[in-house]
Design an enzyme around this catalytic site. Structure first.
Site, PDB file in Angstrom:
ATOM      1  CG  ASP A   1       4.276  50.478 -57.637  1.00  0.00           C
ATOM      2  OD1 ASP A   1       3.996  51.063 -56.580  1.00  0.00           O
ATOM      3  OD2 ASP A   1       5.216  49.675 -57.745  1.00  0.00           O
TER       4      ASP A   1
ATOM      5  CG  HIS B   1       4.509  48.931 -54.015  1.00  0.00           C
ATOM      6  ND1 HIS B   1       5.121  50.136 -54.237  1.00  0.00           N
ATOM      7  CD2 HIS B   1       5.370  48.222 -53.243  1.00  0.00           C
ATOM      8  CE1 HIS B   1       6.310  50.160 -53.646  1.00  0.00           C
ATOM      9  NE2 HIS B   1       6.483  49.007 -53.014  1.00  0.00           N
TER      10      HIS B   1
ATOM     11  CD  GLU C   1       9.702  48.401 -51.094  1.00  0.00           C
ATOM     12  OE1 GLU C   1      10.824  48.821 -50.803  1.00  0.00           O
ATOM     13  OE2 GLU C   1       9.079  48.790 -52.108  1.00  0.00           O
TER      14      GLU C   1
ATOM     15  CD1 TRP D   1      12.452  41.944 -53.265  1.00  0.00           C
ATOM     16  CD2 TRP D   1      13.589  43.859 -53.058  1.00  0.00           C
ATOM     17  NE1 TRP D   1      11.799  42.717 -52.334  1.00  0.00           N
ATOM     18  CE2 TRP D   1      12.478  43.907 -52.193  1.00  0.00           C
ATOM     19  CE3 TRP D   1      14.443  44.965 -53.093  1.00  0.00           C
ATOM     20  CZ2 TRP D   1      12.195  44.991 -51.360  1.00  0.00           C
ATOM     21  CZ3 TRP D   1      14.161  46.058 -52.276  1.00  0.00           C
ATOM     22  CH2 TRP D   1      13.044  46.060 -51.424  1.00  0.00           C
TER      23      TRP D   1
ATOM     24  CG  ASP E   1      16.194  51.405 -59.462  1.00  0.00           C
ATOM     25  OD1 ASP E   1      16.779  50.294 -59.434  1.00  0.00           O
ATOM     26  OD2 ASP E   1      15.488  51.812 -58.530  1.00  0.00           O
TER      27      ASP E   1
END
Ligand code: ACM
Length: 603
Positions: free
Chosen positions: A182, A256, A323, A389, A416
């Site tokens: 990442d 990422h 993303e 997701w 998380d």
């Protein structure tokens, strides 16, 4: 009167005659209690004609010794391909005289042994222990039962990854999704691209909340991080395999990936020197996305996947795809040309062009591609599997296009997120309480169940600085995920599940695994009342609790007002305090939410 007593007596008879139902997680498909127990002693022997099973039993139940022939044994293990169970199912029969565990394949023997471990007392001496008489026939609902661990934002060493895998195996997970790269760190050695770990595995050290972390100072040494050598990776993959867990590596791209860009700056549209960031402040500011219009990008990906494919024997490589900021592509001359040549209407289609080329590389190494649901944007690659997701919708859309999907909707599966009242939890965002996670249903009504491979919990580690906290965020929510993906849907019963969770806390204590006790704490939510006042709602996940609260800054005990319904916050109140009681005793922590936070929660 007499007759009624008699009837009650008859009803209770089976309860007294048969043993108490053991606390198994995940709940088995069928369980029928028998009478009595099978007692073990140091003389108890097991028998199996299969050397593979013998080795597995000695690894999983080291206190149980093998017999040289069936006649000297009371415990039997065998493969039987004729059983009507799927390839991970098992049949476990225990009577006061003997025990037999049968399965069609080794995976089923392994899962039967995990069940057997859970039937044993939490602590026992090898000289005497007993397991209840019963018959369990069990098999998983889904073939993909995963947990994802992000080792980029913080690095977790090989010993811990093995401990995590051990714990997964105990609860019958079979996929370890390893988020290896990442922005904040590249964690896998790639021999043909040594700078990926020489440069990409190290960033400046920082503590504190993720969103407050400061950029590197000029000249500051990137001393924090680490990576797995290829030998480490092979060791972990083999370790997982022995526990019937497939490791799915994720190499996230085209976004990422700042850690690789810091090592090889030519990979972006606007090559510029950069460093591995300790935070996310570069996003949209500095080019942080692979250039999909430069052949050298694909050469790089080919080099990486050549080595990744050799290290991971499983069928999949996860390529991320989430993303990615595409703003720099819009300004990039080579991208403008590529879009024209391939008649791509927008940068979404350009990302789709990129992922399709990446899929060809993945396939050339003999693997299948998985990506996050953003790979739907601009058109799916022909054989892609989608990991949903953004809720279930990416999965639903992909399944409509006849692609396999894995359900990991963040509202349920993101480990998380806060799992209890934020005032009593380490920094996070959103929330996914145990009771919420437990209600995940991976197969939406509109979807062909065959296309849903299963589901998984995902632990991103921006705010998870060390291994004990990885465990805290994982357990007990991973118990809920384990049950969602293994047990029959009709068996789900949250209050009953909680009694098993509490019993497994004792096992985690004994195994020195950390876990969150957030289910013992009250939860405060706030609504804006039409009158303009704040309306306070108090909740608790455990049944049978009473909530006592104060609004006058005193400390509540069981003489304080008991919560019965939402109430308006009186004028002048500067905080709400709540304490739960169970069976007349305080339970969990005192929750205290100041007015400023109550106001924020009402938004
Ligand atoms: C993701 O949470 N970015 C997959």
């Amino acid at each position: 009167m007499t007759i009624r007593f008699l009837l009650v007596g008859l009803l209770l008879l089976p309860l007294f005659g048969k043993g108490q139902v053991p606390a198994l997680i995940p709940a088995p498909e069928t369980l029928e209690m028998g009478s009595g127990t099978l007692k073990f002693s140091p003389q108890t022997r097991f028998y199996s004609s299969s050397p593979e099973i013998r080795a597995m039993v000695q690894d999983q139940l080291p206190f149980l010794k093998p017999a040289s022939s069936a006649s000297g044994a009371t415990v039997f293990f065998e493969l039987n391909p004729k059983l009507s169970l799927n390839n991970e199912g098992y049949d476990l029969r225990i009577s006061p005289k003997n025990l037999s565990l049968k399965a069609t394949q080794m995976a089923g023997i392994f899962y039967g042994l995990q069940t057997l471990r859970q039937l044993l007392p939490v602590s026992f001496s090898a000289s005497s222990y007993a397991v209840p008489a019963l018959h369990i026939q069990d098999q998983p609902r889904f073939g993909w039962r995963g947990l994802m661990l992000d080792v980029s934002r913080h690095f977790f060493d090989k010993a811990f990854v093995k401990k995590y895998i051990d714990q997964m195996a105990r609860y019958k997970f079979n996929v370890f999704h390893w988020h290896l790269t990442d922005d904040q760190g590249w964690r896998i050695e790639i021999k043909s691209l040594p700078k990926l770990t020489e440069v990409g595995a190290w960033r400046v050290p920082r503590t504190g909340r993720w969103w407050d972390i400061a950029n590197p100072e000029p000249g500051e040494t990137p001393s924090y991080g680490g990576f797995y050598t290829q030998e480490d990776i092979k060791e972990i993959v083999a370790y997982a395999r022995e526990r019937h867990i497939t490791v799915v590596p994720e190499i996230d791209m085209p976004g990422h990936i700042m850690s690789a860009i810091a090592a090889y700056p030519h990979l972006t549209c606007e090559p510029a020197p950069s460093e591995v960031p300790p935070n996310g402040k570069f996003y949209k500011v500095k080019d942080n996305t692979l250039n999909p219009c430069n052949e050298s990008t694909y050469t790089f990906i080919d080099q990486v996947f050549t080595e990744v494919a050799q290290l991971f024997p499983g069928p999949y490589i996860h390529v991320g795809g989430d993303e990615a900021y595409r703003g720099f592509w819009e300004k990039c001359e080579s991208c403008r040309q590529t879009m024209q040549t391939h008649q791509l209407k927008n940068v979404e289609e350009l990302q789709s062009y990129f992922i399709k080329r990446v899929e060809k590389i993945v396939q050339s190494k003999g693997k299948k591609l998985i990506g996050w649901d953003e790979i739907l944007e601009g058109g799916l690659a022909p054989d892609a599997t989608v990991m949903s997701w953004h809720g279930l919708r990416g999965g639903i859309e992909a399944a409509k296009q006849n692609h396999p999907v894995i359900m990991t909707p963040f509202q349920f599966c993101y480990l998380d997120l806060y799992q209890g009242d934020p005032s009593a939890e380490p920094a996070s965002y959103g929330n996914a309480k145990l009771s919420t996670t437990y209600t995940l249903e991976p197969v939406p009504d509109s979807v062909d169940a065959k296309l849903v491979l299963g589901g998984q919990g995902n632990l991103w580690t921006e705010n998870v600085p060390h291994a004990r906290h990885v465990e805290y965020m994982t357990w007990p929510r991973a118990f809920a995920i384990a049950e969602v993906v293994w047990s029959p849907k009709k068996k789900r019963d949250f209050p009953e599940f909680l009694t098993r969770v509490e019993s497994h806390f004792k096992r985690l204590d004994q195994q020195e695994v950390n876990y969150a006790r957030s289910i013992y704490n009250p939860f405060v939510s706030v609504r804006k009342h039409p009158s303009g006042s704040l309306e306070i709602v108090l909740e608790h996940e455990m049944p049978g609790t009473q909530l006592y609260y104060t609004v006058d800054n005193t400390i509540p005990d069981s003489y304080a007002p008991v919560y019965t319904q939402p109430f308006l916050l009186p004028k002048g109140t500067d905080r709400v305090k709540v304490l739960a009681y169970r069976n007349g005793k305080p339970l969990g922590r005192l929750i205290e939410v100041p007015l400023t936070d109550l106001e924020k929660r009402a938004k």
